[in-house]
Scaffold this motif. Structure first.
Motif, PDB file in Angstrom:
ATOM      1  N   VAL A 159       0.835  -1.326   0.013  1.00 43.14           N
ATOM      2  CA  VAL A 159       0.007  -0.148  -0.081  1.00 43.14           C
ATOM      3  C   VAL A 159       0.978   1.286  -0.103  1.00 43.14           C
ATOM      4  O   VAL A 159       0.712   2.304  -0.733  1.00 43.14           O
ATOM      5  N   GLY A 160       1.934   1.249   0.749  1.00 39.96           N
ATOM      6  CA  GLY A 160       2.785   2.320   0.713  1.00 39.96           C
ATOM      7  C   GLY A 160       3.421   2.608  -0.491  1.00 39.96           C
ATOM      8  O   GLY A 160       4.102   3.729  -0.725  1.00 39.96           O
ATOM      9  N   PHE A 161       3.538   1.797  -1.422  1.00 33.68           N
ATOM     10  CA  PHE A 161       4.111   1.810  -2.961  1.00 33.68           C
ATOM     11  C   PHE A 161       3.086   2.403  -3.769  1.00 33.68           C
ATOM     12  O   PHE A 161       3.351   3.070  -4.873  1.00 33.68           O
ATOM     13  N   PHE A 162       2.041   1.637  -3.769  1.00 34.72           N
ATOM     14  CA  PHE A 162       1.120   1.559  -4.974  1.00 34.72           C
ATOM     15  C   PHE A 162      -0.156   2.220  -4.593  1.00 34.72           C
ATOM     16  O   PHE A 162      -1.348   2.280  -5.763  1.00 34.72           O
ATOM     17  N   ALA A 163      -0.538   2.873  -3.397  1.00 34.34           N
ATOM     18  CA  ALA A 163      -1.669   3.691  -3.464  1.00 34.34           C
ATOM     19  C   ALA A 163      -1.845   4.888  -4.077  1.00 34.34           C
ATOM     20  O   ALA A 163      -0.986   5.520  -4.389  1.00 34.34           O
ATOM     21  N   SER A 164      -2.710   4.887  -5.044  1.00 35.91           N
ATOM     22  CA  SER A 164      -2.934   5.801  -5.986  1.00 35.91           C
ATOM     23  C   SER A 164      -3.798   7.051  -5.625  1.00 35.91           C
ATOM     24  O   SER A 164      -3.467   8.066  -6.599  1.00 35.91           O
ATOM     25  N   GLY A 165      -4.175   7.172  -4.647  1.00 39.39           N
ATOM     26  CA  GLY A 165      -4.997   8.400  -4.352  1.00 39.39           C
ATOM     27  C   GLY A 165      -6.309   8.695  -4.791  1.00 39.39           C
ATOM     28  O   GLY A 165      -6.848   9.642  -4.757  1.00 39.39           O
ATOM     29  N   LYS A 166      -6.749   7.460  -5.436  1.00 38.91           N
ATOM     30  CA  LYS A 166      -8.140   7.775  -6.352  1.00 38.91           C
ATOM     31  C   LYS A 166      -9.098   6.569  -5.935  1.00 38.91           C
ATOM     32  O   LYS A 166      -9.943   6.502  -6.455  1.00 38.91           O
ATOM     33  N   GLY A 167      -8.739   6.046  -4.794  1.00 40.21           N
ATOM     34  CA  GLY A 167      -9.690   4.877  -4.345  1.00 40.21           C
ATOM     35  C   GLY A 167     -10.516   5.385  -2.888  1.00 40.21           C
ATOM     36  O   GLY A 167     -11.127   6.349  -2.958  1.00 40.21           O
ATOM     37  N   GLN A 168     -10.018   4.678  -1.755  1.00 38.68           N
ATOM     38  CA  GLN A 168     -10.880   4.693  -0.589  1.00 38.68           C
ATOM     39  C   GLN A 168     -10.446   6.155   0.220  1.00 38.68           C
ATOM     40  O   GLN A 168     -10.874   6.761   0.854  1.00 38.68           O
ATOM     41  N   SER A 169      -9.178   6.816  -0.278  1.00 34.06           N
ATOM     42  CA  SER A 169      -8.573   7.997   0.049  1.00 34.06           C
ATOM     43  C   SER A 169      -7.820   8.549  -0.756  1.00 34.06           C
ATOM     44  O   SER A 169      -7.662   7.971  -1.710  1.00 34.06           O
ATOM     45  N   ASN A 170      -7.291   9.756  -0.676  1.00 34.99           N
ATOM     46  CA  ASN A 170      -6.472  10.482  -1.214  1.00 34.99           C
ATOM     47  C   ASN A 170      -4.999  10.194  -1.071  1.00 34.99           C
ATOM     48  O   ASN A 170      -4.078  11.018  -1.549  1.00 34.99           O
ATOM     49  N   VAL A 171      -4.705   9.217  -0.287  1.00 36.51           N
ATOM     50  CA  VAL A 171      -3.547   8.658   0.144  1.00 36.51           C
ATOM     51  C   VAL A 171      -2.671   8.463  -0.983  1.00 36.51           C
ATOM     52  O   VAL A 171      -3.284   7.431  -1.652  1.00 36.51           O
ATOM     53  N   ARG A 172      -1.292   8.810  -1.344  1.00 40.20           N
ATOM     54  CA  ARG A 172      -0.652   8.224  -2.400  1.00 40.20           C
ATOM     55  C   ARG A 172       0.828   7.465  -1.800  1.00 40.20           C
ATOM     56  O   ARG A 172       1.196   8.026  -1.000  1.00 40.20           O
ATOM     57  N   GLY A 173       1.059   6.549  -2.388  1.00 39.48           N
ATOM     58  CA  GLY A 173       2.137   5.750  -2.161  1.00 39.48           C
ATOM     59  C   GLY A 173       3.318   6.507  -2.917  1.00 39.48           C
ATOM     60  O   GLY A 173       3.377   7.176  -3.545  1.00 39.48           O
ATOM     61  N   LEU A 174       4.578   5.631  -2.850  1.00 35.49           N
ATOM     62  CA  LEU A 174       5.893   6.240  -3.339  1.00 35.49           C
ATOM     63  C   LEU A 174       5.880   6.423  -5.030  1.00 35.49           C
ATOM     64  O   LEU A 174       6.177   7.361  -5.308  1.00 35.49           O
ATOM     65  N   PHE A 175       5.412   5.501  -5.520  1.00 33.76           N
ATOM     66  CA  PHE A 175       5.224   5.117  -7.027  1.00 33.76           C
ATOM     67  C   PHE A 175       4.263   6.262  -7.285  1.00 33.76           C
ATOM     68  O   PHE A 175       4.289   6.423  -8.858  1.00 33.76           O
ATOM     69  N   TYR A 176       3.568   6.900  -6.494  1.00 31.26           N
ATOM     70  CA  TYR A 176       2.437   7.917  -6.969  1.00 31.26           C
ATOM     71  C   TYR A 176       2.872   9.190  -6.552  1.00 31.26           C
ATOM     72  O   TYR A 176       2.116  10.289  -6.505  1.00 31.26           O
TER      73      TYR A 176
END
Length: 446
Positions: A342-359
């Motif tokens: 999650v810390g790398f692939f969170a996109s910020g477009k799903g359940q929250s606006n949190v973004r991972g490292l790759f985003y």
């Protein structure tokens, strides 16, 4: 008037659609426990089949009663120090109104609590796969009772309960990567370190007795997991539940391919057991991450989990712990992978606006995920080992060596999974089924 209209618009009202959807999802999650029983039951030897089935089914009885008495209150009641909840009005569930809504959602409290009940039932059942062939059924039932009370209910509050320390920290766990899979996997490791290895571990063949049963169980788990994951958003008014549904399918498919590819390279064959185990590893890994990642991210999560879990199941032979059915290798490792990614692939477009490292989000969320993962892992590992130690020193956790060798089904349940006494074909079968005929009637006409 305008203010009143605004207030009314913000006040949730009961949604029949969402309520029906979550009730259906609850039934799907309930099906996962029998599915797990078949999955584990096929993986053991014939002489342990019924015991493996019963170790899952007994959780449906024990945890359901505990949930009504105090489990729901401990998991989702008013927070106390970020560690546990409590609401005396929920004890016995007698003071909950039939149309009382759950905490800002559009479903009744009863709908939410029965959905979460199925999670509570499944989680201790997951542990049983690591203990196959050697645990007294009475000891297992008592372990479930204690473990659910002092481990699962508090950890569920940490992760999902308002005020729980992981919840307040911002740890993302959509449907149970930490609370269910890491929790169960760490518990399994703690218990097997206490009770020791099966008789004949690394010496005798301990192959699955029924791969069709394994595949049936895996299929039921895959089917039920859509309720497990998609239902955890408690509705689908904004499409997040649908995203989770898609990601569940995508990640599981990628994990099957990843596991089989590793297996072919490492061992030279594509096995049925590998396909089933790969599917479960993907389901485990996407559980915490699926609401935060895109479908492409889900492919990455599933593929990584499929390969790394396939590698991890062999660690028991290197380190000498007897994880009978690879609960540690699949659920603990898969839960860790999904939670941390999650810390790398969170996109910020799903359940929250949190973004991972790759985003572009940096490593902030990754460190939060680490805190949740290793906090739950350490607590469950230590407390589970202590519970197993206390039970082993009092009533004894293991059956006798003779009972283990002869078969735990007969020793603990006085039954066998398969009755071969009438087996045979042709004359043998006909003779076995023919009625008895008096001797004087057996005359041949001239």
């Amino acid at each position: 008037m305008a203010a009143a209209i605004t207030l009314a618009a913000e006040t949730p009202t009961l949604s029949a659609a969402n309520t029906g959807f979550i009730l259906i999802c609850s039934a799907l999650v309930m099906l996962m426990t029998p599915g797990l029983a078949f999955f584990y039951g096929g993986m053991v030897r014939v002489k342990s089949t019924l015991n493996m089935l019963m170790m899952s089914f007994i959780s449906l009885g024990i945890v359901t009663v505990l949930w009504v008495l105090y489990g729901f209150s401990m998991a989702f009641g008013t927070d106390s120090g970020g560690l546990v909840g409590w609401n005396s009005h929920w004890v016995g569930l007698g003071d909950i109104g039939l149309t009382e809504l759950w905490d800002g959602h559009t479903i009744p409290v009863f709908t939410f609590l029965v959905f979460q009940l199925m999670f509570a039932v499944l989680t201790p059942a997951l542990i049983s796969g690591a203990l196959a062939d050697r645990v007294k059924f009475t000891a297992w039932a008592l372990f479930i009772t204690l473990w659910a009370t002092v481990v699962y209910f508090p950890v569920a509050h940490w992760v999902w309960g308002a005020g729980g320390w992981a919840f307040e920290l911002g740890v993302i766990d959509f449907a149970g990567g930490t609370a269910v899979h890491i929790n169960a996997g760490a518990a399994a490791l703690g218990v097997i370190l206490v009770i020791g290895k099966r008789v004949g571990f690394k010496k005798d063949p301990m192959r699955p007795h029924s791969l069709p049963l394994v595949m049936l169980g895996a299929a039921l788990l895959w089917f039920g997991w859509f309720g497990f994951n998609a239902g955890s958003w408690l509705g689908n008014d904004d499409g997040v539940g649908a995203l989770m549904f898609v990601n569940t399918q995508v990640a599981t498919a990628a994990a099957v391919l990843g596991w089989l590819a590793y297996e072919k390279i490492r061992h030279g064959a594509f096995t049925t057991l590998g396909a089933a185990s790969g599917a479960v590893s993907g389901l485990v890994a996407i559980t915490p991450a699926g609401g935060a990642v895109s479908p492409l991210g889900a492919i990455a999560v599933g593929a990584v989990a499929g390969v790394l879990c396939a590698m991890a199941v062999g660690l028991k032979y290197q380190f000498g712990y007897d994880d009978s059915l690879d609960v540690v290798g699949v659920h603990l490792v898969g839960g860790i992978i999904g939670s941390l990614l999650v810390g790398f692939f969170a996109s910020g477009k799903g359940q929250s606006n949190v973004r991972g490292l790759f985003y572009g989000g940096g490593l902030d969320q990754f460190w939060k995920q680490c805190a949740g993962v290793f906090g739950v892992l350490a607590y469950s590992l230590v407390v589970s080992a202590v519970l197993a130690f206390l039970l082993d020193r009092t009533i004894g956790m293991r059956v006798s060596e003779d009972d283990e060798v002869a078969g735990i089904d007969r020793a603990e349940h006085a039954e066998t999974a398969y009755d071969f006494s009438g087996a045979g074909g042709g004359a043998a079968r006909n003779a076995a089924q023919a009625p008895l005929v008096p001797a004087e009637s057996k005359k041949v006409d001239a």
